[in-house]
Design an enzyme around this catalytic site. Structure first.
Site, short mmCIF file in Angstrom:
data_model
loop_
_atom_site.label_atom_id
_atom_site.label_comp_id
_atom_site.label_asym_id
_atom_site.label_seq_id
_atom_site.Cartn_x
_atom_site.Cartn_y
_atom_site.Cartn_z
N GLU A 128 -14.19 25.87 -5.02
CA GLU A 128 -12.75 25.94 -5.24
C GLU A 128 -12.49 26.78 -6.50
OE1 GLU A 128 -10.63 22.28 -6.06
OE2 GLU A 128 -8.82 23.08 -5.13
N GLY A 266 -14.46 18.07 -13.80
CA GLY A 266 -14.97 16.70 -13.79
C GLY A 266 -15.79 16.47 -12.54
N ALA A 267 -15.25 16.91 -11.41
CA ALA A 267 -15.93 16.72 -10.13
C ALA A 267 -15.24 17.58 -9.09
CB ALA A 267 -15.86 15.25 -9.71
N MET A 268 -15.86 17.65 -7.91
CA MET A 268 -15.29 18.46 -6.82
C MET A 268 -15.45 17.72 -5.50
SD MET A 268 -13.78 21.16 -5.74
CE MET A 268 -13.39 21.37 -3.99
N GLU A 269 -14.36 17.68 -4.75
CA GLU A 269 -14.27 16.84 -3.56
C GLU A 269 -14.87 17.45 -2.30
OE1 GLU A 269 -11.64 18.35 -5.13
OE2 GLU A 269 -10.13 19.00 -3.69
N ASN A 270 -15.97 18.17 -2.37
CA ASN A 270 -16.60 18.71 -1.15
C ASN A 270 -16.70 17.59 -0.11
OD1 ASN A 270 -17.27 21.03 -2.81
ND2 ASN A 270 -18.90 19.75 -3.63
N HIS A 300 -10.78 9.29 -7.38
CA HIS A 300 -9.99 10.52 -7.19
C HIS A 300 -10.62 11.37 -6.08
CE1 HIS A 300 -7.62 14.03 -8.93
NE2 HIS A 300 -8.53 14.66 -8.20
N GLU A 301 -11.92 11.60 -6.20
CA GLU A 301 -12.59 12.46 -5.22
C GLU A 301 -12.61 11.80 -3.85
OE1 GLU A 301 -12.90 15.33 -6.38
OE2 GLU A 301 -12.73 14.74 -8.48
N GLU A 323 -3.65 17.44 -5.86
CA GLU A 323 -4.20 16.84 -7.09
C GLU A 323 -3.37 15.64 -7.56
OE1 GLU A 323 -6.98 17.28 -7.76
OE2 GLU A 323 -7.47 19.23 -6.94
ZN LIG Z 1 -8.74 16.58 -7.44
#
Ligand SMILES: [Zn+2]
Length: 859
Positions: A128, A266-270, A300-301, A323
């Site tokens: 992303e 912080g993180a990524m929602e793959n 969140h993810e 988001e």
């Molecule tokens: Zn997000």
């Protein structure tokens, strides 16, 4: 580069023409240990509704070896400007692209990292916004969904994880081949690949017939610190909560969470393969606020698996909705999920998200939540406090407005109607209108299409008996900074008013009234005739998004008794109000310091304590009158030492005060204490001087000239890890010598060899608030270099430099003038201009606040 910077118009045209069915992607990572490049072969099948039309596919790669469209070879030389032209399409098409792609060290595309502990190579993708095209030829826009089947060749013994479950590898010799099943129809930006000798821990989410395999991964060098049980616990609570509230079963075949090195966000929602920054695997003691924040990120993810992955925005202008929803979902889940360890999550939300949003919403770059996103560069600088935090705050207000049950009913209908598809905001609002019966057009216009923060003030008039004769809520339009987009409007606010009485030092809520505020003045007849309470708190429970001011009597009580609120949320709201009054120049920094010192000792919420500590330091560095600043810092440092010594041994508060002291220590005694803690000659009972705290102490000693190169080298010897190397880079850049500054500057600005994490560490060390004079010459160097940086470095890398090396410590009219001259002469691209203008706004605000503090000193 227009080819790289896909526009919305181009995306729309392409989406009107094409439907993409399936990608088969073969990646040869067999020589990943050597780095450099890898071979990428993409076969993509798609249809075109206008045969004979032309289009293009995106690719960022050093070279293309083969392009075959519908069996006919095309000239690989036609690949230019990150695009492959696709002429004369048929109704049904098959495209094959063979390319040489490059590993990165910037956290974008396929990131490659070598762990100094074991010398092994670790890879992961981050796509992303538009970086899948760095790994395979792709139609890089969220509304061209397709299935993806990855076939990966990688060294024998490696772990390879993607969106689909990991198959048994086949082959022999030095490499193996993993042939993954195709995914469901998803967008390019949530595909993923993680490969290397990672280690995993496994569990499953079980619910009746449902069985979802769960995995948690990290590098072996972090395995001893990986508390997988705690991660699974939060994950399962999230599965239970979201499946019930969304009324839709988790849509992917498994759920892996991978803690990876040098991760930018912080993180990524793959889809089914979420990546996290591996600082979330805690090597040393952290406070409960860090566990809470990690849990929030996990949730969140997970929420994105439905909102974002199952149903996806059509274009990046609805990124905010994606988001905001996930950010709202993390907080509501923590507040309500049975067994949650953080039921006070709305306090943290008020303390962190709101503060972030209020700050961002007062920058010259502020914009309506519904931003115009004309191209990819627009979206890349829009992962901001409006998109995440204001959007989530406004969603919280929407939930208060339509009611939570109606909100989730609308969301349920939305998921069922649009599963595996793409949507716009109107699709969600339509579903919420149906569920709630409320017309959301006016609401949406007021909240989503305008910028800025309203101010709410109470107007309290008492009669001669001291009873309330009239009570009204006054609303002010946002004070939009010059040049900001949108008009300043009053908005409808659903708020609560809390009445608090003071008894034995405790502030207890005795009544609460909920009402709709509309227009400049809203009367509250329910309060007429009542005895005046000690504190009247507007926006109690933090339902709306507004700056809150206290009336004079309430302010007097809060200044003395802020710590007396028995609940954490009203305390957080008052802390936030004091902070934004300081930023706005309505409260002098020295008065803010007094308020903080009087209240912080009674603050039990560790997240709030840590925020106040950061804010006090920031206020003293930026907003204090420079003539008085040293006195303020000395007072704060002395308080930090006292709190450290008085804190309960082994407590989170003790650790937070140790770090706070390390940030500000200045006397021989205080610096001696840091040195003593580091070499073990001094002990503070219960305080574990562990790896991370050691580096924190050493950084301050290096910055004050009390730790030299050999001390830094010795510490690195003790902790020769990637994190240790980053800390050592910070320490070296923090040294108070012209040579150290020149070396740090050259490594970032004049060379592009540093990885994203080391560069960030060097910048953090370089900028030291008590080295203003030493750093002064770098203001001119910054303006000479910044445009070239923007033009030659990757997005992440240049963003770090532009914001990080701006001369923020040189708070002066000269810095403003130098910035303005640059803005005129350099003619920067909009995204670059935005970042510099934001930094400039910090100087302007600081100058104003310093004047207020100076005036307070003269009274
Ligand atoms: Zn997000």
């Amino acid at each position: 580069m227009p080819g790289t910077n896909l526009t919305r118009e181009e995306a729309r045209t392409r989406a009107d023409l094409l439907r993409v069915d399936a990608y088969d992607i073969e990646l040869d990572l067999g020589s990943a240990r050597e780095g450099g490049t890898f071979r990428s072969t993409t076969v993509v099948r798609f249809t075109a509704n206008t045969p004979g039309a032309d289009s293009f596919i995106d690719l960022v790669a050093p070279s293309v070896e083969e392009i075959t469209l519908n069996g006919a070879p095309l000239d690989p030389g036609s690949f230019a400007d990150s695009r492959i032209p696709l002429p004369n399409l048929a109704a049904e098409n098959e495209l094959r692209v063979v390319a040489t792609c490059a590993y990165t060290n910037t956290g974008e595309g396929l990131h490659r990292f070598v762990d100094p502990v074991d010398g092994e190579t670790y890879l992961y993708t981050q796509f992303e916004v538009p970086d899948a095209r760095r790994v395979f030829a792709s139609f890089e826009q969220p509304d061209l969904k397709a299935t993806f089947a990855f076939t990966v060749t990688a060294p024998e013994g490696w772990v390879v994880v993607s969106n689909a479950p990991t198959p048994e590898p086949v082959g022999e010799g030095a490499t193996r081949v993993w042939k993954f099943e195709p995914t469901g129809r998803i967008s390019t930006y949530i595909t993923a690949l993680i490969a290397g000798p990672y280690v995993g821990v496994f569990d499953a989410y079980e619910n009746g017939e449902q069985h979802v395999p769960l995995g948690v991964y990290c590098r072996p060098s972090l395995r001893e610190f990986l508390d997988a049980e705690a991660i699974f616990e939060v994950t399962k609570q999230g599965f239970d909560y979201f499946q019930e509230k969304f009324d839709y079963a988790y849509p992917f075949p498994k759920y892996d969470q991978l803690f990876v090195p040098e991760f930018n966000a912080g993180a990524m929602e793959n889809a089914g393969a979420v990546t996290f920054r591996d600082q979330y695997v805690f090597r040393s003691k952290v406070t409960d606020a860090a566990y809470e924040s990690r849990a929030a990120t996990i949730l969140h993810e997970l929420a994105h698996m439905w909102f974002g992955n199952l149903v996806t925005m059509e274009w990046w202008n609805d990124l905010w909705l994606n988001e905001s929803f996930a950010t709202f979902a993390e907080a509501v889940c923590q507040a309500e999920a049975p067994g949650s360890r953080w039921p006070h999550s709305w306090t943290t939300f008020a303390n962190q998200m709101k503060t972030w949003a209020y700050r961002q919403d007062q920058l010259p770059s502020t914009h309506p939540i519904m931003a115009e996103i004309n191209d990819l560069e627009d979206v890349q600088v829009n992962f901001d406090g409006i998109t995440y935090a204001k959007g989530a705050s406004v969603l919280k207000q929407l939930v208060a407005y339509v009611g939570q049950d109606a909100f989730f009913q609308g969301v349920q209908a939305y998921f069922k109607r649009h599963a595996w598809g793409n949507t716009r905001l109107s699709d969600l609002l339509g579903a919420l209108e149906e569920a709630s019966g409320r017309d959301l057009k006016a609401w949406s216009k007021a909240w989503l299409e305008t910028a800025g923060i309203n101010v709410l003030r109470p107007s309290v008039v008492l009669n001669t008996d001291g009873e309330i004769e009239s009570f009204a809520v006054l609303q002010e339009a946002p004070a939009l900074p010059a040049g900001a987009k949108g008009e300043a409007v009053l908005r409808p606010h659903r708020i609560a008013v809390g009445l608090y009485e003071l008894a034995d030092g405790a502030l207890v809520r005795t009544d609460r009234v909920e009402l709709d505020v509309d227009g400049p003045r809203t009367e509250v007849p329910e309060l007429v005739g009542r005895h005046r309470p000690a504190v009247v708190l507007l926006n109690d429970d933090d339902l709306s998004y507004a700056k809150i001011r206290l009336d004079e009597d309430s302010m007097a009580v809060v200044t003395e008794h802020l710590g007396g609120f028995t609940e954490s949320l009203p305390r957080a709201l008052c802390w936030a109000s004091a902070w934004d009054m300081t930023r706005d120049g309505e409260l002098a920094t020295r008065d803010y310091l007094s308020l903080a010192l009087s209240g912080i000792g009674r603050e039990s919420d560790i997240g709030v304590v840590q925020s106040v500590q950061r804010q006090v330091k920031l206020a003293l560095d930026a907003y204090a009158d420079p003539e008085w600043r040293e006195q303020g810092l000395a007072r704060w440092a002395a308080a930090a030492e006292e709190h450290l010594r008085a804190a309960e041994p082994g407590s989170d508060h003790q650790l937070a005060w140790a770090r706070s002291l390390a940030a500000v220590a200045r006397t021989d005694g205080q610096l001696g204490l840091l040195a003593g803690l580091l070499d073990g000659s001094v002990e503070v009972k219960g305080l574990a001087v562990d790896t991370e705290l050691r580096w924190t102490l050493l950084t301050r000693l290096a910055a004050t000239g009390r730790a030299d190169d050999s001390a830094i080298a010795a510490e690195l010897e003790r902790d020769n890890t990637a994190a240790g190397q980053e800390h050592a880079a910070t320490c070296r850049a923090a040294r108070p010598t012209a040579e150290a500054k020149a070396e740090a500057w050259a490594s970032v600005v004049e060379s592009d060899k540093l990885t994203n994490y080391v560069q960030e560490a060097v910048i953090a060390g370089f900028q030291q608030s008590d080295q203003r004079e030493l750093l002064a010459p770098y203001a001119a160097k910054y303006f000479a270099a910044v445009k070239g940086i923007w033009e030659t470095r990757s997005h992440e890398i240049s963003q770090q430099i532009i914001g990080g090396l701006y001369p923020s410590l040189q708070v002066s009219a000269e810095t403003l003038a130098a910035t303005d001259a640059w803005l005129t002469e350099a003619e920067p691209a909009p995204a670059l201009r935005r970042q510099v203008v934001e930094a400039r706004a910090g100087i302007e605000r600081a100058l104003k606040a310093q004047a207020v503090d100076r005036a307070a000193g003269a009274r």
